[in-house]
Design a protein around this motif. Structure first.
Motif, mmCIF file in Angstrom:
data_model
loop_
_atom_site.group_PDB
_atom_site.id
_atom_site.type_symbol
_atom_site.label_atom_id
_atom_site.label_comp_id
_atom_site.label_asym_id
_atom_site.label_seq_id
_atom_site.Cartn_x
_atom_site.Cartn_y
_atom_site.Cartn_z
ATOM 1 N N GLU A 1 -3.695 -2.854 -5.288
ATOM 2 C CA GLU A 1 -2.925 -3.806 -4.479
ATOM 3 C C GLU A 1 -2.925 -5.196 -5.099
ATOM 4 O OE1 GLU A 1 -4.307 -3.707 -0.450
ATOM 5 O OE2 GLU A 1 -3.541 -1.678 -0.105
ATOM 6 N N SER B 1 0.829 -1.218 0.000
ATOM 7 C CA SER B 1 0.000 0.000 0.000
ATOM 8 C C SER B 1 0.861 1.265 0.000
ATOM 9 C CB SER B 1 -0.960 0.004 1.190
ATOM 10 O OG SER B 1 -0.234 -0.053 2.402
ATOM 11 N N GLN C 1 -7.575 1.687 -4.534
ATOM 12 C CA GLN C 1 -6.532 1.118 -3.678
ATOM 13 C C GLN C 1 -6.575 -0.411 -3.678
ATOM 14 O OE1 GLN C 1 -4.297 2.970 -1.976
ATOM 15 N NE2 GLN C 1 -3.333 1.332 -0.834
ATOM 16 N N VAL D 1 0.699 3.990 -3.117
ATOM 17 C CA VAL D 1 0.216 5.361 -2.901
ATOM 18 C C VAL D 1 1.357 6.377 -3.002
ATOM 19 C CG1 VAL D 1 -0.853 6.913 -1.227
ATOM 20 C CG2 VAL D 1 -1.716 4.596 -1.505
#
Length: 184
Positions: free
Chosen positions: A126, A109, A122, A113
């Motif tokens: 992932e 993560s 998100q 990001v």
């Protein structure tokens, strides 16, 4: 004797072990090419091209593809320079692929990001990034297999007589026939 390329076959005078090593080398390179191109497409699906880390990740996979294609001819060429260059490039690519895989699996993560600045959700990012990490592990392992097979091919090429071999006696004879103690 000519160089081996992606579509070439080993010379007819080659041993059966040389032929098996050549086929294994080609199959390993094809797997490496497929995995690296899949990584490129997965990375592009993250829609991260504006970020510098994303561009470098795509560039790493592109260099892996170039090294695999060039490795097919470099591993059996009569010039040791191309063989050495291929081995160094493959080692560096393997180390970088392994580093990317570790980074992806340990800090997914944060990497998605902060470093990649992806525009996908998100959760989806992932999953895609973990698939890239899994393929990076496969690429890492396949690059070491390719390097070992390139070494074996080079060895068989040398043993089968395709390599340049000179005895010390020949070199000594050349030195004494052209040797002059002083320039006049």
């Amino acid at each position: 004797m000519g160089m081996m390329s992606i579509t070439s076959t080993p010379p007819d005078s080659s041993s059966p072990a040389h032929c098996r090593a050549h086929k294994s080398f080609l199959i390993s390179n094809y797997i490496l090419l497929g995995a690296a191109s899949s990584c490129i497409f997965l990375t592009l699906s993250l829609r991260l091209l504006p970020s510098a880390c994303g561009f470098l990740l795509i560039l790493l996979h592109a260099l892996t593809i170039v090294a695999a294609v060039c490795g097919c001819t470099a591993a059996s060429s009569s010039s040791g320079r191309w063989y050495g260059t291929h081995m160094v490039a493959t080692v560096l690519a393997a180390i970088l692929q392994g580093s990317v895989a570790v980074l992806v699996f340990t800090r997914t993560s944060d990497f998605l990001v902060d470093g990649l600045k992806s525009y996908v959700r998100q959760e989806d990012g992932e999953v895609i990034l973990k698939m890239v990490g899994g393929l990076s592990v496969l690429i890492f392992c396949m690059e070491w297999v390719v390097m070992a097979l390139a070494f074996v091919l080079r060895y068989y090429s040398y043993v089968d007589g395709n390599g340049v071999r000179r005895s010390a006696k020949v070199q000594q004879g050349e030195l004494t026939s052209n040797w002059q103690p002083f320039q006049v």
